[in-house]
Motif scaffolding. Structure first.
Motif, PDB file in Angstrom:
ATOM      1  N   THR A 163       0.850  -1.183   0.000  1.00 14.79           N
ATOM      2  CA  THR A 163       0.000   0.000   0.000  1.00 14.79           C
ATOM      3  C   THR A 163       0.890   1.239   0.000  1.00 14.79           C
ATOM      4  O   THR A 163       2.103   1.131   0.213  1.00 14.79           O
ATOM      5  CB  THR A 163      -0.959  -0.014   1.213  1.00 14.79           C
ATOM      6  N   HIS A 164       0.318   2.395  -0.254  1.00 21.49           N
ATOM      7  CA  HIS A 164       1.070   3.653  -0.225  1.00 21.49           C
ATOM      8  C   HIS A 164       1.862   3.751   1.079  1.00 21.49           C
ATOM      9  O   HIS A 164       1.363   3.380   2.142  1.00 21.49           O
ATOM     10  CB  HIS A 164       0.083   4.811  -0.358  1.00 21.49           C
ATOM     11  N   GLU A 165       3.058   4.284   1.010  1.00 20.87           N
ATOM     12  CA  GLU A 165       3.965   4.254   2.158  1.00 20.87           C
ATOM     13  C   GLU A 165       3.393   4.948   3.397  1.00 20.87           C
ATOM     14  O   GLU A 165       3.738   4.585   4.526  1.00 20.87           O
ATOM     15  CB  GLU A 165       5.327   4.859   1.771  1.00 20.87           C
ATOM     16  N   LEU A 166       2.518   5.927   3.234  1.00 22.25           N
ATOM     17  CA  LEU A 166       1.937   6.585   4.399  1.00 22.25           C
ATOM     18  C   LEU A 166       0.538   6.063   4.723  1.00 22.25           C
ATOM     19  O   LEU A 166       0.006   6.323   5.810  1.00 22.25           O
ATOM     20  CB  LEU A 166       1.930   8.106   4.206  1.00 22.25           C
ATOM     21  N   ALA A 167      -0.058   5.336   3.800  1.00 22.01           N
ATOM     22  CA  ALA A 167      -1.271   4.594   4.146  1.00 22.01           C
ATOM     23  C   ALA A 167      -0.911   3.405   5.032  1.00 22.01           C
ATOM     24  O   ALA A 167      -1.749   2.931   5.807  1.00 22.01           O
ATOM     25  CB  ALA A 167      -1.985   4.110   2.879  1.00 22.01           C
ATOM     26  N   PRO A 169       1.162   2.975   7.811  1.00 21.08           N
ATOM     27  CA  PRO A 169       0.947   3.083   9.261  1.00 21.08           C
ATOM     28  C   PRO A 169      -0.529   3.277   9.644  1.00 21.08           C
ATOM     29  O   PRO A 169      -0.964   2.780  10.678  1.00 21.08           O
ATOM     30  CB  PRO A 169       1.798   4.303   9.672  1.00 21.08           C
ATOM     31  N   ALA A 170      -1.282   3.952   8.809  1.00 19.44           N
ATOM     32  CA  ALA A 170      -2.716   4.102   9.090  1.00 19.44           C
ATOM     33  C   ALA A 170      -3.422   2.754   9.010  1.00 19.44           C
ATOM     34  O   ALA A 170      -4.333   2.460   9.793  1.00 19.44           O
ATOM     35  CB  ALA A 170      -3.347   5.095   8.112  1.00 19.44           C
TER      36      ALA A 170
END
Lengths: 437, 437
Positions: A163-167, A169-170
């Motif tokens: 998934t997207h690199e900042l998605a 941690p979410a």
């Protein structure tokens, strides 16, 4: 230019039309009308029987950073008149927000969030609010199905690379909220306090290759020396039976665990369990991973699996990567409003919601009713109000529940479902929702 | 604590096991072995016929920010020994990277990225590299299919609300790279220079509601006053025929466009075109939106549609939200390595790749060959090397191609496909790939 701020303002995580509507509304005076916008999902994806509301905590953090400073203004001024620019410069949300607590189950039409204030101050938040709630709820909803399929076994989230690199941690946060035990993602450990997990990949075994071939034993020995005998060794790089034998030869029967990442996991888990037991490693755990989803997790329920590592299907919402929630204007200056576009009808008016349950705790119905009217009759059922205050007069309510409370809310929600509600097969929402006009 | 840095370091966008493997490899001395890791996709999703490689530009930016400072070290020191902490403190990538240019088509097994350096410096980049390439390539691959289905009509990306808030600008960038014309996302405008677009939502019409009902004309008049007659009016809030009549009454026949966001878009587009023409608004454009994907875009090809607004299906990769690329160790100190796990075989050795085409420009084959061996025979076909230098000795090659070049590369790639390659139906990859051992 203040670089710290460039990285943290959330004001441009917005669709351009929100600002052009704002400009037109400021010009004609309608911008100051008191409005209610509501977030809801018209339907659940793919015959799902419930959804898990998630993201409110992240959304409130993002709201606090929704400010137009120089870098944001520089983008907006290319298409906005001067008075709109002045308004944006002073912008902060001063209205009220109520919402379903993080971890609360939801159903089609549940008023998951209620945002009240002037048209201007509410309309600009549409994209940011929806992005966060749609993403986090999609992941939490998929995660809850996996957790319930796993029947109490340990669940590790390891989908960051898909998934997207900042998605990522979410996603780890949403999975933890829904009942996962740990994550591989270090930013989720730092930012949200999710417990971290992880040991080794095939590359580590392959690294221990000499001109005479691979030395699996050398890789295992090195890992145990660095991480202790409680570590989990990855045994399927070459041949699993040989890998398990080597693992116990090197680690002894106190080895913490072995991981199998490929092949027919059910057959292999049983085979490896027998082999481990025969070698005296009766407490060595078996971790499985490799394209698992709620269905394959459920299919492994009769097998001697101790923990699941789940990646791709978790971070992509297991076929439903977005929750499909919308943010709709439902009331203007006390008057209910609704569009009539085909198949996209909405229900006007500010709403509240209660969920009814039997004294056994099993839920039976959700009732959505006008906020201006009386609470509905509950016919002897227990009724719980679902919307809780999150923001008052622009001020975020300070005693926000910790993630542990959300975990408890999901766990409680799953137990409260009628039995059909936990089925993985496609079907109707677990309980009906009644809308009182 | 430096907050600017907290927001920008990418070092924790990493799976924990990369750092535990690092610790073990540092302890046994293998960390310093020279390695090659390669990124490739074992297959294309769902019978797709080609993929579009995207994300390299963002990946290089993220690589430059991959540094362990105090906040990152504070997380790592909870599970790592002191010598590993010292190594991380000094970390920066000093190796070489080659990759397929952004916008290059790829096929199963294409060596999209080749990362070379010590095991230690390469292994820690796995998650960050894959997160970015998997996300951006998934979006660009879906976007290219939509662009080719649209046959030259204008394409507007408007999916921000249906994906993670920071995946949204990356999605807009990937869509633009693949041939979309504009985005609704303002952060993508700021960060990547993607052209912005967008006018109005149903909420704006509903806002203009009095106690005597809705005033669609007032909303249209206000929008035209603020944004000019070239704007696009949303005509489906109540009744489309009435909405179009009101729009032209208010704006006159010079109205820029009308948007239809619901209903049977093909039937409505034709009906609205006839109505606009009859009203003399022959140059008013018709924009359609509402759950469009490549199939519905193609189905509208015979209808008088001027522009498509695409949201959910674009940002979720139209059924394939991740490209499924992996990052595999293929060579250690000059020796090819490969695991033998069932169904997850990999091919050892550092590779290069050429794509062969006829003199007409139509591509016929991709050849993947050992970097240590000679370039393959090309039998009179034209051959183009696919891997381009991106990083040398840790230094990012400075003349990185702008997004416009990537747009041209995708456009050229689509034209170069054999005709079956552009079919939307499931099938085999458009060209075969030959692997020379």
């Amino acid at each position: 230019m203040d670089t710290a701020h460039v990285a943290t303002s959330t004001a441009l995580l917005t669709d351009q039309y929100e600002l052009t509507m704002l400009a037109a509304a400021l010009a004609d005076g309608s911008a100051h009308r008191q409005c209610t916008f509501e977030v809801f999902a018209r339907r659940l994806p793919h015959g799902r029987r419930y959804g898990v509301a998630a993201g409110a905590g992240r959304m409130l953090d993002a709201l606090a950073e929704f400010r137009f400073r120089e870098p944001e203004l520089a983008v907006a001024e290319k298409f906005l008149p001067a008075d709109t620019m002045n308004w944006l410069r002073d912008y902060e949300f001063r209205g009220d927000i109520d919402g379903y607590g993080e971890g609360e189950l939801y159903f089609p039409g549940s008023p998951i969030l209620s945002v009240r204030g002037s048209f201007a101050e509410c309309v600009v938040l549409e994209t940011l609010i929806l992005s966060i709630l749609n993403h986090d709820s999609a992941i939490a909803s998929a995660a809850a199905r996996m957790v319930s399929a796993a029947g109490g076994r340990r669940m590790i989230e390891m989908g960051s690379r898909r998934t997207h690199e900042l998605a990522a941690p979410a996603s780890a946060r949403a999975a933890y909220l829904a009942g996962f035990d740990a994550t591989s993602n270090l930013e989720a450990v730092r930012r949200y306090g999710v417990p971290g997990a992880g040991t080794s990949a095939h590359a580590f075994t392959l690294l221990h290759t000499g001109s005479d071939g691979a030395h699996e034993a050398a890789a295992f020995r090195s890992q145990i020396e660095a991480l202790g005998v409680g570590t989990t060794l990855l045994v399927d790089t070459f041949d699993i039976t040989q890998g398990v034998a080597t693992a116990i030869e090197v680690a002894g029967p106190e080895l913490g665990g072995v991981r199998i990442d490929s092949g027919d996991l059910g057959v292999l888990a049983r085979q490896v369990r027998d082999q481990l037991d025969a070698l005296g490693a009766t407490r060595t755990r078996i971790v499985v991973s490799g394209d698992l989803d709620e269905y394959s997790i459920a299919a492994l329920r009769a097998e001697p699996v101790d923990a699941y590592g789940v990646g791709t299907s978790l971070v992509t919402g297991s076929g439903a990567p977005t929750a499909g929630m919308v943010y709709k204007l439902v009331e203007v200056e006390g008057v209910p409003v609704a569009k009539r576009s085909s198949h996209k009808e909405s229900r006007g008016g500010t709403k509240r919601a209660v969920r009814l349950s039997r004294h056994t705790g099993t839920i039976v119905e959700e009732i959505v009713y006008p906020a201006s009217g009386p609470a509905p009759e509950t016919d002897g059922f227990e009724a719980r109000e679902l919307l809780t205050p999150m923001v008052r007069g622009g001020k975020i309510i300070e005693d926000r529940p910790p993630l542990q409370d959300s975990r408890a809310l999901v766990a409680h929600g799953l137990v409260s479902l009628p039995w059909e509600g936990l089925k993985l097969s496609p079907g109707e929402p677990a309980i009906p929702t009644t809308f009182i006009p």
